[in-house]
Design a protein around this motif. Structure first.
Motif, PDB file in Angstrom:
ATOM      1  N   ASP A 227      48.324  78.175  50.741  1.00 42.73           N
ATOM      2  CA  ASP A 227      47.107  77.612  49.803  1.00 42.73           C
ATOM      3  C   ASP A 227      45.824  77.369  50.547  1.00 42.73           C
ATOM      4  O   ASP A 227      45.726  76.656  51.523  1.00 42.73           O
ATOM      5  CB  ASP A 227      47.569  76.227  49.212  1.00 42.73           C
ATOM      6  N   ARG A 228      44.791  78.058  49.959  1.00 42.25           N
ATOM      7  CA  ARG A 228      43.302  78.054  50.761  1.00 42.25           C
ATOM      8  C   ARG A 228      42.398  77.272  49.960  1.00 42.25           C
ATOM      9  O   ARG A 228      41.302  76.969  49.991  1.00 42.25           O
ATOM     10  CB  ARG A 228      42.847  79.315  50.786  1.00 42.25           C
ATOM     11  N   SER A 229      42.835  76.355  48.772  1.00 46.17           N
ATOM     12  CA  SER A 229      41.974  75.648  47.885  1.00 46.17           C
ATOM     13  C   SER A 229      41.429  74.455  48.560  1.00 46.17           C
ATOM     14  O   SER A 229      40.426  73.871  47.785  1.00 46.17           O
ATOM     15  CB  SER A 229      42.726  75.423  46.565  1.00 46.17           C
ATOM     16  N   THR A 230      41.859  73.714  49.378  1.00 50.13           N
ATOM     17  CA  THR A 230      41.438  72.560  50.103  1.00 50.13           C
ATOM     18  C   THR A 230      41.582  72.533  51.682  1.00 50.13           C
ATOM     19  O   THR A 230      42.350  73.347  52.052  1.00 50.13           O
ATOM     20  CB  THR A 230      42.226  71.287  49.627  1.00 50.13           C
ATOM     21  N   PRO A 231      40.746  71.909  52.378  1.00 48.93           N
ATOM     22  CA  PRO A 231      40.848  71.757  53.666  1.00 48.93           C
ATOM     23  C   PRO A 231      41.930  71.027  54.168  1.00 48.93           C
ATOM     24  O   PRO A 231      42.093  70.636  55.319  1.00 48.93           O
ATOM     25  CB  PRO A 231      39.532  71.228  54.262  1.00 48.93           C
ATOM     26  N   GLN A 232      42.528  70.237  53.260  1.00 47.65           N
ATOM     27  CA  GLN A 232      43.543  69.049  53.421  1.00 47.65           C
ATOM     28  C   GLN A 232      44.816  69.688  53.621  1.00 47.65           C
ATOM     29  O   GLN A 232      45.311  70.308  52.581  1.00 47.65           O
ATOM     30  CB  GLN A 232      43.543  67.949  52.517  1.00 47.65           C
TER      31      GLN A 232
ATOM     32  N   SER B 143      48.699  70.707  53.422  1.00 44.98           N
ATOM     33  CA  SER B 143      49.617  70.092  52.545  1.00 44.98           C
ATOM     34  C   SER B 143      50.499  69.323  53.110  1.00 44.98           C
ATOM     35  O   SER B 143      51.338  68.441  52.448  1.00 44.98           O
ATOM     36  CB  SER B 143      50.076  71.237  51.579  1.00 44.98           C
TER      37      SER B 143
ATOM     38  N   ARG C 141      50.188  67.296  55.673  1.00 43.59           N
ATOM     39  CA  ARG C 141      49.731  66.252  56.173  1.00 43.59           C
ATOM     40  C   ARG C 141      50.262  65.721  57.720  1.00 43.59           C
ATOM     41  O   ARG C 141      50.477  64.738  57.913  1.00 43.59           O
ATOM     42  CB  ARG C 141      50.156  64.901  55.395  1.00 43.59           C
TER      43      ARG C 141
ATOM     44  N   GLY D 201      47.203  76.505  55.563  1.00 46.05           N
ATOM     45  CA  GLY D 201      46.947  75.515  54.559  1.00 46.05           C
ATOM     46  C   GLY D 201      47.874  74.215  54.578  1.00 46.05           C
ATOM     47  O   GLY D 201      47.768  73.401  54.152  1.00 46.05           O
TER      48      GLY D 201
ATOM     49  N   LEU E 199      40.813  64.045  56.250  1.00 45.41           N
ATOM     50  CA  LEU E 199      41.514  65.293  55.571  1.00 45.41           C
ATOM     51  C   LEU E 199      42.869  64.872  55.161  1.00 45.41           C
ATOM     52  O   LEU E 199      43.691  65.722  55.042  1.00 45.41           O
ATOM     53  CB  LEU E 199      41.229  66.119  56.348  1.00 45.41           C
TER      54      LEU E 199
END
Length: 163
Positions: free
Chosen positions: A21-26, A28, A30, A52, A79
């Motif tokens: 997933d490249r939709s967020t810098p957070q 997944s 954690r 991601g 993040l």
């Protein structure tokens, strides 16, 4: 052809869609993972990571330095990471130097002595413990309860947890 030119050639030839997933810098999962810059450590392959999923930090030795604390503070506070995994390894180059010996070499070559620590070590498990303790006692990190350390065997791929 230079090594950088070769890497650019390889990048231009990528046709497969990258997993993750490249939709967020957070990340997944954690989790932030610190390991050595050693080229034998294929972090994404070792842990089956997709892009991601985790923050991956690397430096010489995979040791916790001030800059690693800086990165972890951003990772946790901005993040969303909550766990820290430290992975050092067998047959590390930092086991072949000494703190003063390497600093002497750099001073002789440059005329200036480094102000930073080399973080050389003899026993990798002791170095992992030191790094775990640095994270656990870092005042800038809100999440220091889930910090685990491991030694990766570069020859067998085995991970051994350090307690």
């Amino acid at each position: 052809m230079s090594a950088i030119d070769e890497l650019l050639r390889r990048n231009a030839g990528l046709t497969e869609r990258q997993l993750g997933d490249r939709s967020t810098p957070q990340p997944s999962m954690r989790v932030a993972l610190l390991t050595c810059m050693d080229a034998r450590i294929r972090v994404f392959a070792i842990f089956g990571l997709a892009e991601g999923e985790a923050h991956v930090l690397r430096n010489a030795g995979g040791v916790v330095t001030d800059d690693v604390i800086r990165s972890l503070a951003l990772s946790q506070r901005k993040l969303g990471t909550r766990e820290v995994m430290i992975v050092q390894h067998s047959n590390c180059g930092l086991q072949t130097v000494t703190e003063d010996g390497f600093k002497d070499e750099l001073e002789e070559a440059s005329g200036l002595r480094p102000t930073w620590s080399v973080e050389a070590f003899r026993e990798v498990k002791d170095s992992v413990r030191t790094s775990m303790n640095r994270v656990r006692h870092a005042i800038y990190l809100p999440h220091t309860d889930t910090v685990r350390g491991f030694v990766y065997d570069v020859h067998t791929g085995e991970l051994t947890e350090v307690v």
